[in-house]
Structures are given as structure tokens and as C-alpha cells.
Scaffold this motif. Structure first.
Motif, PDB file in Angstrom:
ATOM      1  N   LEU A   1     -15.575   0.978  -1.798  1.00  0.00           N
ATOM      2  CA  LEU A   1     -15.233  -0.235  -2.537  1.00  0.00           C
ATOM      3  C   LEU A   1     -13.723  -0.432  -2.613  1.00  0.00           C
ATOM      4  O   LEU A   1     -13.210  -1.554  -2.502  1.00  0.00           O
ATOM      5  N   ARG A   2     -12.947   0.660  -2.852  1.00  0.00           N
ATOM      6  CA  ARG A   2     -11.481   0.643  -2.872  1.00  0.00           C
ATOM      7  C   ARG A   2     -10.910  -0.351  -3.888  1.00  0.00           C
ATOM      8  O   ARG A   2      -9.869  -0.950  -3.677  1.00  0.00           O
ATOM      9  N   GLY A   3     -11.620  -0.555  -4.987  1.00  0.00           N
ATOM     10  CA  GLY A   3     -11.142  -1.469  -6.021  1.00  0.00           C
ATOM     11  C   GLY A   3     -12.241  -1.693  -7.041  1.00  0.00           C
ATOM     12  O   GLY A   3     -13.340  -1.122  -6.970  1.00  0.00           O
ATOM     13  N   ARG A   4     -11.942  -2.563  -8.011  1.00  0.00           N
ATOM     14  CA  ARG A   4     -12.943  -2.909  -9.028  1.00  0.00           C
ATOM     15  C   ARG A   4     -13.786  -4.054  -8.507  1.00  0.00           C
ATOM     16  O   ARG A   4     -13.275  -5.110  -8.143  1.00  0.00           O
ATOM     17  N   LEU A   5     -15.091  -3.841  -8.449  1.00  0.00           N
ATOM     18  CA  LEU A   5     -15.987  -4.854  -7.905  1.00  0.00           C
ATOM     19  C   LEU A   5     -15.982  -6.094  -8.786  1.00  0.00           C
ATOM     20  O   LEU A   5     -16.254  -6.018  -9.992  1.00  0.00           O
ATOM     21  N   LEU A   6     -15.646  -7.245  -8.183  1.00  0.00           N
ATOM     22  CA  LEU A   6     -15.740  -8.517  -8.900  1.00  0.00           C
ATOM     23  C   LEU A   6     -17.090  -9.168  -8.685  1.00  0.00           C
ATOM     24  O   LEU A   6     -17.711  -9.663  -9.621  1.00  0.00           O
TER      25      LEU A   6
ATOM     26  N   TRP B   1       2.459  16.298 -15.965  1.00  0.00           N
ATOM     27  CA  TRP B   1       1.689  15.488 -15.025  1.00  0.00           C
ATOM     28  C   TRP B   1       1.967  14.003 -15.262  1.00  0.00           C
ATOM     29  O   TRP B   1       2.018  13.553 -16.408  1.00  0.00           O
ATOM     30  N   LEU B   2       2.159  13.281 -14.191  1.00  0.00           N
ATOM     31  CA  LEU B   2       2.285  11.828 -14.243  1.00  0.00           C
ATOM     32  C   LEU B   2       0.991  11.235 -13.693  1.00  0.00           C
ATOM     33  O   LEU B   2       0.612  11.494 -12.546  1.00  0.00           O
ATOM     34  N   HIS B   3       0.303  10.440 -14.514  1.00  0.00           N
ATOM     35  CA  HIS B   3      -0.973   9.855 -14.116  1.00  0.00           C
ATOM     36  C   HIS B   3      -0.749   8.407 -13.678  1.00  0.00           C
ATOM     37  O   HIS B   3      -0.035   7.651 -14.346  1.00  0.00           O
ATOM     38  N   PHE B   4      -1.351   8.016 -12.569  1.00  0.00           N
ATOM     39  CA  PHE B   4      -1.224   6.643 -12.082  1.00  0.00           C
ATOM     40  C   PHE B   4      -2.470   6.262 -11.291  1.00  0.00           C
ATOM     41  O   PHE B   4      -3.252   7.125 -10.865  1.00  0.00           O
ATOM     42  N   ILE B   5      -2.644   4.958 -11.125  1.00  0.00           N
ATOM     43  CA  ILE B   5      -3.781   4.410 -10.368  1.00  0.00           C
ATOM     44  C   ILE B   5      -3.224   3.655  -9.177  1.00  0.00           C
ATOM     45  O   ILE B   5      -2.338   2.806  -9.332  1.00  0.00           O
ATOM     46  N   THR B   6      -3.714   3.938  -7.997  1.00  0.00           N
ATOM     47  CA  THR B   6      -3.237   3.268  -6.787  1.00  0.00           C
ATOM     48  C   THR B   6      -3.743   1.823  -6.746  1.00  0.00           C
ATOM     49  O   THR B   6      -4.756   1.492  -7.365  1.00  0.00           O
TER      50      THR B   6
ATOM     51  N   ARG C   1      -6.179   7.179  -1.559  1.00  0.00           N
ATOM     52  CA  ARG C   1      -7.274   6.225  -1.626  1.00  0.00           C
ATOM     53  C   ARG C   1      -6.884   5.055  -2.529  1.00  0.00           C
ATOM     54  O   ARG C   1      -6.162   5.216  -3.502  1.00  0.00           O
ATOM     55  N   SER C   2      -7.378   3.882  -2.199  1.00  0.00           N
ATOM     56  CA  SER C   2      -7.096   2.699  -3.010  1.00  0.00           C
ATOM     57  C   SER C   2      -7.867   2.770  -4.328  1.00  0.00           C
ATOM     58  O   SER C   2      -8.993   3.303  -4.385  1.00  0.00           O
ATOM     59  N   HIS C   3      -7.252   2.227  -5.382  1.00  0.00           N
ATOM     60  CA  HIS C   3      -7.879   2.103  -6.694  1.00  0.00           C
ATOM     61  C   HIS C   3      -8.469   3.432  -7.156  1.00  0.00           C
ATOM     62  O   HIS C   3      -9.639   3.513  -7.554  1.00  0.00           O
ATOM     63  N   SER C   4      -7.650   4.483  -7.078  1.00  0.00           N
ATOM     64  CA  SER C   4      -8.094   5.814  -7.481  1.00  0.00           C
ATOM     65  C   SER C   4      -7.106   6.392  -8.479  1.00  0.00           C
ATOM     66  O   SER C   4      -5.919   6.052  -8.481  1.00  0.00           O
ATOM     67  N   ASN C   5      -7.616   7.289  -9.342  1.00  0.00           N
ATOM     68  CA  ASN C   5      -6.788   7.952 -10.341  1.00  0.00           C
ATOM     69  C   ASN C   5      -6.143   9.189  -9.733  1.00  0.00           C
ATOM     70  O   ASN C   5      -6.835  10.075  -9.215  1.00  0.00           O
ATOM     71  N   TYR C   6      -4.820   9.250  -9.807  1.00  0.00           N
ATOM     72  CA  TYR C   6      -4.074  10.387  -9.286  1.00  0.00           C
ATOM     73  C   TYR C   6      -3.166  10.941 -10.372  1.00  0.00           C
ATOM     74  O   TYR C   6      -2.794  10.234 -11.315  1.00  0.00           O
ATOM     75  N   SER C   7      -2.811  12.230 -10.196  1.00  0.00           N
ATOM     76  CA  SER C   7      -1.819  12.874 -11.050  1.00  0.00           C
ATOM     77  C   SER C   7      -0.826  13.591 -10.150  1.00  0.00           C
ATOM     78  O   SER C   7      -1.208  14.146  -9.109  1.00  0.00           O
TER      79      SER C   7
ATOM     80  N   ASN D   1       0.809  -1.217   0.000  1.00  0.00           N
ATOM     81  CA  ASN D   1       0.000   0.000   0.000  1.00  0.00           C
ATOM     82  C   ASN D   1       0.847   1.274   0.000  1.00  0.00           C
ATOM     83  O   ASN D   1       0.323   2.363   0.202  1.00  0.00           O
ATOM     84  N   ASN D   2       2.155   1.136  -0.194  1.00  0.00           N
ATOM     85  CA  ASN D   2       3.047   2.290  -0.214  1.00  0.00           C
ATOM     86  C   ASN D   2       3.269   2.753  -1.649  1.00  0.00           C
ATOM     87  O   ASN D   2       3.569   1.949  -2.532  1.00  0.00           O
TER      88      ASN D   2
END
Length: 863
Positions: free
Chosen positions: A330-335, A292-297, A269-275, A218-219
Motif C-alpha cells: 500500500l505504501r501509504g494510508r488507504l483513502l 532515538w529519533l522517531h519519524f514516518i517516511t 519503505r514508504s509510509h513506515s515508522n522508523y527510528s 522520496n529522499n
């Protein structure tokens, strides 16, 4: 005189060149002043030694010369010289001679060589970084001889003032643009020019470059490379972060002291879009921001349980509804949503649903059932909702209450009658474990048997499963349609191996001609079976369907086992039965078994050649194995190795893996360097694993990298370390093995090249004999011994192929005749949930223990 005075006098004479031993210097070097470029020569002579080793010293250091010569001046009288053909400034200094005798050192007088020439610099002016129009100083120092030395300054191509004595400091009032400068040093011999320096005007730094994000657990760590510094030290950088949801949400910027040029981003936040973007600051100001660097946690398990769980009940259906989770919960993609329920205090099979509602048929069977629901992502499932008890509507409960009263009264009457009858029966008979034996009056007893359990063989069987009932995609269904085997044709035997996700069982397959074939069956555990598990299992079968090679295990078929009360059938992959099991266990038992046996180098090379041929076939079909190891290679009755476990091995075997997340595992000690770093798998990474497998074979099943933990393997390899050459391993074989571990994937040999190399090695060992050399094992399968002790070599079967057996796989001398093969309708009648074989004592056979109880559990790291 006292003793100390004598010692001082002795030392003074020895340093002066005269002592009681007779050693004395008769010639000493003299002071010389030489112009730069001319020659210089110093002489020294010593008397009193037969063959002296005269050493020249300069400023306390020995001078080493390959052309030093000694001239004899008389008996025990020697002279030597030190010459410099072209004197330079570095030759200036203090010189003298030394000679050793009886652990004493004798020294000549000391002389100086002084070099005259153009000045040489002690301090040259250095580059300067400054703000516009700010004054600064420049320094220049030079010496002769000859002295004096004067300094002349040049700034921007213009002479600054006149000559000044050395050392000189030039004070510059300030400049507003970059300029060049240097100084000249002058004496009577000539002029020397210093290096050219630059005055740089400090400006804003350039924007940072190469922003990268590294996510571990989670880091989240953001790193970057600093841009041009602007000729001023960069000590601080500013990190701006924003989260992209429905709209952009800018977070407070963070100030970072540099170096190092990185920042751990917390509170994301988990599973979130950040820049993210970065700007760096020097004393002039801040640089422009980087791009900007875009990434997803990474994803996490949901933080909250679904709320508002409710139901609607009818005689035909039970409908469940609950509120879906918000994105931050939810903190992620719902399966899926997982629904668990209990009935009568017993847990039932959990159910999975894509939507936040469920429609279950047969509403009456859910009376008094308790339901809970949890949301699941790829990482795991979140907390459970509060239990919901399903009760019928009020009017239904009122109608049923009268029925329950009648049932309870009837049950009470039946219990009383039963107790009276049981008391009377105990007076007339005695119980046996099979029924009741009545004893009438008379000398003989007649026995009447009452069965404890009955069932009807004509009862309706479970409907046989088809591929249409699995919910898999049409393409996979079409590939497997022609290899589907009816469940009725399979009878499962004892377990051969067991893992976290399933088991491998011995089985018997009834063929079309009514003959029986011994096979091996891979079965997924029912308690973890879902549509995804089934599809993953069947994908491996689809891969194997088209394999046709003697060194690659071939698919016989796929079967679906229907179990009472289960929503989905259990897939079973039917494979050929391998007489000698997996290669890793075979190698271990050759060293550590109860009856160890030797394996020649030629046999081990043949094992490696078989694996290389199988992998060459797979690579030619663009198949990447990703899990090549001795444990995933099987050995048949002809001692031929077959490559096996194309993906399903990650679900069956549990040793030697590195756990990622919660489900996937990686065989750390077999994985290539680039795969550990970037999670990239190619045929070249399979070649790396083949090199490790060769090491396993040559060490007879030892664990790779002994003493190195899984978490340390990457650092071990990145330092250039590799597996050491096994004892008794030839150098040419180790070279083939070592070539598989090149850090550059393209430099590793192909499997086709490895096959050629191993074939040549096999022929070099025994060119006059076949590659498969016969091994002498004890064979008791036929019940007849080749000699008094029953030991013999390989027997030839009807087809001319040798029949092999090994000591730890001895069979009983007489074949078991009383196995009870239980059909599916019988399993239902006796309450079983598995087709199985009953042993001679009427109980299911126990699962066999590992012969050595050796598992590589230490190589599993949970993260």
C-alpha cells in the motif's frame, strides 16, 4: 664610458643623495639603542628642493604621522625628525628617509633602533591533548635585547628543572589528569610570563544532539550536531536504523565519514515508522548513542494492484470482491479503492469504495461489463488489476441464447422491410434537413414536415438534489441549509473563467418577486467530483455565508445541479456578478489592452485601501486567506475592490502556484518566508502577500520577481533580497510595502495599521476630493452616447451610485431577445448534460478567450 656605465653611475649618485639635479641629504638617521619605555628621535635633512615632501620609512613601509614638522635650515635646505615618546618592542627596526623629485626617489642612509627591555615571546606554549601517561613536548621561545634570554618552566604549579637557554623544549613523560603550564623568559631587564596552557586528557566523545530528519520527495536525510569531542578529533559516526512494524526490525548500521554530519537514508519503505540514533567515534572510542529519533517516511502510490477480483451476479445486484493490499504494497494510508468499468467499449464513471468490496444495484445492467480496481493513497492510485468480464451464470446464458436468436431474426426481417420502403420513398420525394417534402402532380407543391426529434415536456424530471444526498457532515449541512437555492431558479450563461478543477460562469437567478438577477456561479468539473471535492467546495461557501463587508465578496447561495447518469450532484456557489472581473486582468488591460487607459496613483491607492479594509475585516474574524493576490480580488461596477476566493481559488485558478504532492498548490511568489520554510500560515503571512499585491497594483499587473524562477524564490528571499521599488512609485508608499516583508512576522504591520497608513496617503494626494475619483470610460450599455462619439463619464443609476463601464466590456447596442433558456427536462430530451443558453444561431456560445492570452503558466512548478 658606454651608456650602461653612465646609467649605473647616475643611479648610484641618486641613491646616495647626490645627483646632477642638486638634491642631496645633508643629515642621515643614526643607529640608536633605547631601553623600553624611553624616547627615541631620528633626524634627516635634504638640500636642493624648494618644498620637499620628506617621508620616513620603517622596514620598507611608509610611516604616517599627523604631527610631522619641517624646519628650514636655509634656502632649499630642510630638516625633519621622527620621534617615539615611549619605545616598545614593535618600534625596533630599520629606518630611513625618502624624497621624490622628477619621478626619481632619493634615499638617506639607513639606521637601526634597537629596543632593550624584558624578553618578548616568539613562540608561546600551546594546549596539548594526549592520552593518559603518554609523553609529549612543550616549546617556548623568547628574545631580547638584551641577550641572553633564559626560560624557566612551570607545570601544575611546580617548577620543572632550572633555567634553560631560549628557545626551550620541555619533554613531559606523561600525565593522567589535566594540568596547567606556562614558561618564564628572563634577561637583565626583567621577566616575561607566557600564556597559561592546558594539558587535556583525551576521553570518549559525548553523544550527538539535535537529530533532525528532512524529507524531500522520496529522499530522507538524517542530520545531527556533534557533542563534546573528548579533546580528540571525531572522524566517523555510526547510524543505527530500525523499522517499527508489528515488531521492531533493526537494519544494518551505517558508518559515516564526518564532516558533514548528515547521512542520506536510502532503501526505506514508504509510509513506515522508523527510528534512528547516532554514535560518534574518536581515537579513544565510541560515544554513547543519542536518543532515538522517531519519524514516518512520506507516502507513495501503491506498488501493486489488488488481486483476486471476483464477482457475484444476480438480477438485482452485482457484488465485487478483491483482496486488500498488504502494508508494504500500500505504501501509504488507504483513502479508497477506485473501480473503473467499461460497457460496450465506452468508459463509465469511476466509483470509489472504502472497503475491498462493492455492492452495485441493478445487476442486469452490468452484463458484458469489464471491471478493474486500483488502490489509492493521498499521493495517487496504484496499478490497475487485470480486467474482469461480468457474464451471467451458465443457466441464464442458455435461457437468453434462445431469446437472442429470436431477436436477431426479427431484426433481420425489419431491416429488409425498411430497405424496401426507403427505396420506394426515394422515388416519390426528396429529403430536406427538416423532414420530407412530397411533390404531388400539379402546378403547386404542398409541403409536409416530419420532425427529426421529439420529446415530451410532461416527462418526469430529474429529482432535485438536497444536502442530504451529498454525504457531508451534519454541521456543514446545517450551516448551508438556509442558503440553498433551487436549481430551477438558475440559468447558466457563457463561461467567464476556467481552471484545472472547475469554471466560473455568468448566470441569471430568478428571485421570489420574479425579477432576474445577474450573478456569477462557480461550478466544479463533474469528472473530478467526489465527496471530498464537494465538501471542500461547500466549506468555502460556509465561510462566506457570514461575511458582511463592502470589501469582501458575499455569498448569495449554494445550488446543487443533478445530471443524468451521475452519482453525485455538482455543487455550484452563487456569488455577486463583478462587472470588471478580477483586479489582475483589469490592471493588465490598462497597460496592454487594445484600448489602454491610464490609472492615477490615487486610484491605485484606493484599490490597495479597499483590499486592506477587506483583509482587516477577515483578520478580525480570525480568517487566514492564504492566497491573497490581485487575481483573487474582484472589481465591481462601482470600481470597489472585494477580496474573494477563500480556498476555492486553489481549485479554480491554475497560475502562479507551486505544486506539492499531487493536489495542493502554493502561490510561491506571494508566500511569506516562514510559510515557505515551515508551511505555517498566519495573519502576518497574509500581510506579506498584501505587500506583494501592492507591488502588483503599482506595476499594473506585472509578475512579481521578474527573472526569478519559483524554485529560486526561497534562496532569493533568504539572502535578504526583496521586490524592487516600481518606477514612478513614491518612497513613502514603497516603505509601507517594504514593511510587509520583514523576515520577523511580528515586526510586520497589522492590517488595521495598514488601513490607517493608506488612508493618510490617499488624503495627502488629494485631501479636497473624495477617495474614489471618477474615471472616464466609454459606456455603451445604455445605447445612448453622451456626445457624438458616445464617450461619457460615469452615469448615476436610480440609487445614486455611479454605473461604470470599460472599453473591453462593451455590450451590443441592442439587447438580444432570442436567447432560448433550456430547462432540465429539455436538456435530458436533447441529450445535453448541462443547463445552458443557446446563442442567436442556435449553437452554444463559445468559451471566451483570455483578452490578452496572458497566463502566468511559467510560475507553475510540478514536483
Amino acid at each position: 664610458m658606454n651608456l650602461s656605465v653612465w646609467v649605473l653611475l647616475f643611479l648610484a649618485r641618486s641613491r646616495g643623495g647626490i645627483c646632477g639635479s642638486g638634491v642631496a641629504f645633508t643629515k642621515h638617521p643614526t643607529n640608536q639603542t633605547v631601553s623600553q619605555g624611553n624616547a627615541a628621535r631620528l633626524g634627516c635633512a635634504v638640500q636642493g628642493l624648494t618644498e620637499p615632501d620628506i617621508m620616513w620609512m620603517k622596514d620598507g613601509e611608509k610611516l604616517y604621522s599627523t604631527d610631522q614638522m619641517f624646519i628650514t635650515l636655509g634656502e632649499q635646505h630642510w630638516e625633519t625628525y621622527h620621534s617615539v615618546k615611549s619605545v616598545q618592542q614593535q618600534d625596533a627596526g630599520q629606518y630611513w628617509c625618502e624624497v621624490e623629485f622628477h619621478d626619481l626617489t632619493f634615499s638617506s642612509e639607513r639606521a637601526w633602533i634597537t629596543v632593550e627591555g624584558v624578553p618578548h615571546f616568539l613562540q608561546e606554549p600551546q594546549d596539548v591533548s594526549t592520552l593518559p601517561n603518554v609523553s609529549f613536548n612543550l616549546t617556548c621561545a623568547a628574545v631580547g635585547p638584551p641577550e641572553p634570554v633564559e626560560v624557566l618552566w612551570w607545570l601544575g604549579g611546580v617548577q620543572e628543572g632550572g633555567p634553560r637557554p631560549s628557545p626551550s623544549v620541555l619533554h613531559v613523560q606523561g600525565v593522567n589528569s589535566s594540568v596547567k603550564f606556562y614558561c618564564e623568559a628572563k634577561n637583565t631587564r626583567g621577566i616575561s610570563v607566557s600564556r597559561t596552557g592546558s594539558v587535556h586528557i583525551k576521553v570518549l566523545p559525548a553523544a550527538p544532539v539535535r537529530l533532525q530528519v528532512r524529507m524531500l520527495d522520496n529522499n530522507v536525510t538524517l542530520s545531527w550536531k556533534p557533542g563534546f569531542s573528548g579533546y580528540a578529533e571525531v572522524s566517523t559516526c555510526v547510524v543505527q536504523l530500525s523499522r517499527r512494524a508489528v515488531q521492531r526490525w533493526d537494519l544494518p548500521q551505517q558508518e559515516v565519514q564526518v564532516p558533514p554530519h548528515l547521512q542520506v537514508l536510502s532503501g526505506l519503505r514508504s509510509h513506515s515508522n522508523y527510528s534512528a540514533r547516532v554514535s560518534c567515534i574518536n581515537e579513544v572510542g565510541a560515544s554513547p548513542f543519542s536518543s532515538w529519533l522517531h519519524f514516518i517516511t512520506p507516502e507513495s502510490a501503491p506498488s501493486s494492484a489488488p488481486r483476486n477480483l471476483s464477482f457475484q451476479l444476480s438480477e438485482q445486484h452485482l457484488a465485487l470482491d478483491w483482496a486488500g493490499l498488504q502494508e508494504e504494497q500500500l505504501r501509504g494510508r488507504l483513502l479508497a479503492y477506485k473501480v473503473q468499468w467499461t460497457l460496450g467499449g465506452e468508459a463509465q464513471e469511476p466509483l470509489l469504495f472504502k472497503e475491498n468490496r462493492a455492492q452495485l444495484s441493478g445487476g442486469g445492467r452490468f452484463f458484458n461489463a469489464s471491471f478493474q480496481v486500483s488502490a489509492c493513497t493521498a499521493v495517487g492510485c496504484g496499478p490497475w488489476s487485470a480486467p474482469l468480464l461480468v457474464l451471467p451464470p451458465v443457466e441464464v446464458r442458455d435461457q437468453r441464447s434462445h431469446m437472442w436468436v429470436g431477436l436477431l431474426l426479427g431484426l433481420l426481417v425489419a431491416t429488409v422491410v425498411g430497405l424496401l420502403l426507403a427505396a420506394a420513398a426515394r422515388r416519390r420525394n426528396k429529403e430536406t434537413q427538416f423532414g420530407s417534402a412530397f411533390k404531388p402532380p400539379g402546378p403547386e407543391s404542398s409541403v409536409s414536415f416530419t420532425a427529426a426529434r421529439t420529446f415530451s415536456r410532461t416527462s418526469a424530471e430529474l429529482q432535485e438534489s438536497t444536502l442530504d444526498s451529498l454525504g457531508i457532515n451534519e454541521d456543514l449541512k446545517n450551516k448551508l441549509q438556509d442558503v440553498l437555492i433551487s436549481e430551477r431558479l438558475l440559468t447558466l450563461g457563457h463561461m467567464l473563467g476556467k481552471g484545472e478543477f472547475g469554471s466560473v460562469r455568468e448566470a441569471f437567478l430568478k428571485k421570489e418577486d420574479s425579477s432576474v438577477l445577474k450573478v456569477a456561479v462557480k461550478v466544479l468539473k463533474s469528472d473530478i467530483t467526489s465527496s471530498c471535492d464537494i465538501e471542500q467546495c461547500l466549506k468555502e461557501a460556509a465561510y462566506m455565508k457570514d461575511f458582511h463587508h463592502p470589501n469582501v465578496i458575499q455569498l448569495i447561495g449554494v445550488s446543487l445541479q443533478r445530471r443524468p447518469g451521475w452519482r453525485l450532484p455538482v455543487p455550484m456557489v452563487v456569488l455577486p456578478f463583478m462587472e470588471h472581473g478580477d483586479l489582475h486582468t483589469f490592471l493588465l488591460l490598462s497597460r496592454l489592452g487594445d484600448a489602454p487607459f491610464s490609472l492615477s496613483l490615487q486610484t491605485l491607492l484606493c484599490f490597495m485601501l479597499d483590499i486592506a479594509r477587506g483583509m482587516d475585516y477577515l483578520s478580525s474574524r480570525s480568517i487566514i486567506h492564504r492566497d491573497l493576490a490581485a487575481r483573487n480580488c474582484m472589481l465591481n461596477e462601482n470600481m470597489v475592490v472585494c477580496v474573494a476566493d477563500f480556498g476555492l481559488s486553489k481549485k479554480i485558478y491554475s497560475g502562479d502556484y507551486y505544486r506539492q504532492g499531487s493536489v495542493s498548490k502554493l502561490p510561491v511568489k506571494w508566500i511569506a518566508l516562514e510559510s515557505l520554510a515551515d508551511n505555517v500560515y498566519t495573519t502576518q503571512s497574509d500581510v506579506w502577500a498584501f505587500g506583494v499585491t501592492m507591488w502588483e497594483v503599482l506595476t499594473r499587473g506585472q509578475t512579481p520577481y521578474p527573472g526569478v524562477e519559483n524554485s529560486e524564490v526561497y534562496e532569493f528571499l533568504i539572502r535578504g533580497e526583496r521586490l524592487k521599488r516600481p518606477s514612478d512609485c513614491r518612497e513613502d508608499i514603497y516603505e509601507v510595502m517594504h514593511s510587509c516583508w520583514s523576515p520577523v512576522p511580528k515586526c510586520r504591520p497589522s492590517f488595521q495599521h495598514l488601513v490607517s497608513q493608506l488612508e493618510a496617503l490617499c488624503l495627502s494626494l488629494s485631501p479636497a476630493h473624495p477617495l474614489k475619483e471618477p474615471l472616464l470610460y466609454v459606456n455603451l450599455e445604455g445605447g445612448e452616447g453622451g456626445g457624438e462619439d458616445g464617450a461619457r463619464g460615469p452615469e448615476m443609476g436610480g440609487g445614486g451610485a455611479p454605473s461604470w463601464s470599460v472599453p473591453w466590456q462593451r455590450q451590443p447596442e441592442t439587447e438580444e431577445k432570442d436567447w432560448l433558456m433550456v430547462g432540465s427536462e429539455v436538456a435530458l430530451a436533447i441529450g445535453g448534460d448541462y443547463r445552458y443558453i443557446i446563442g442567436r444561431c442556435g449553437a452554444p456560445e463559445e468559451e471566451p478567450m483570455d483578452p490578452l492570452q496572458v497566463r502566468d503558466d511559467d510560475d507553475v512548478i510540478n514536483v
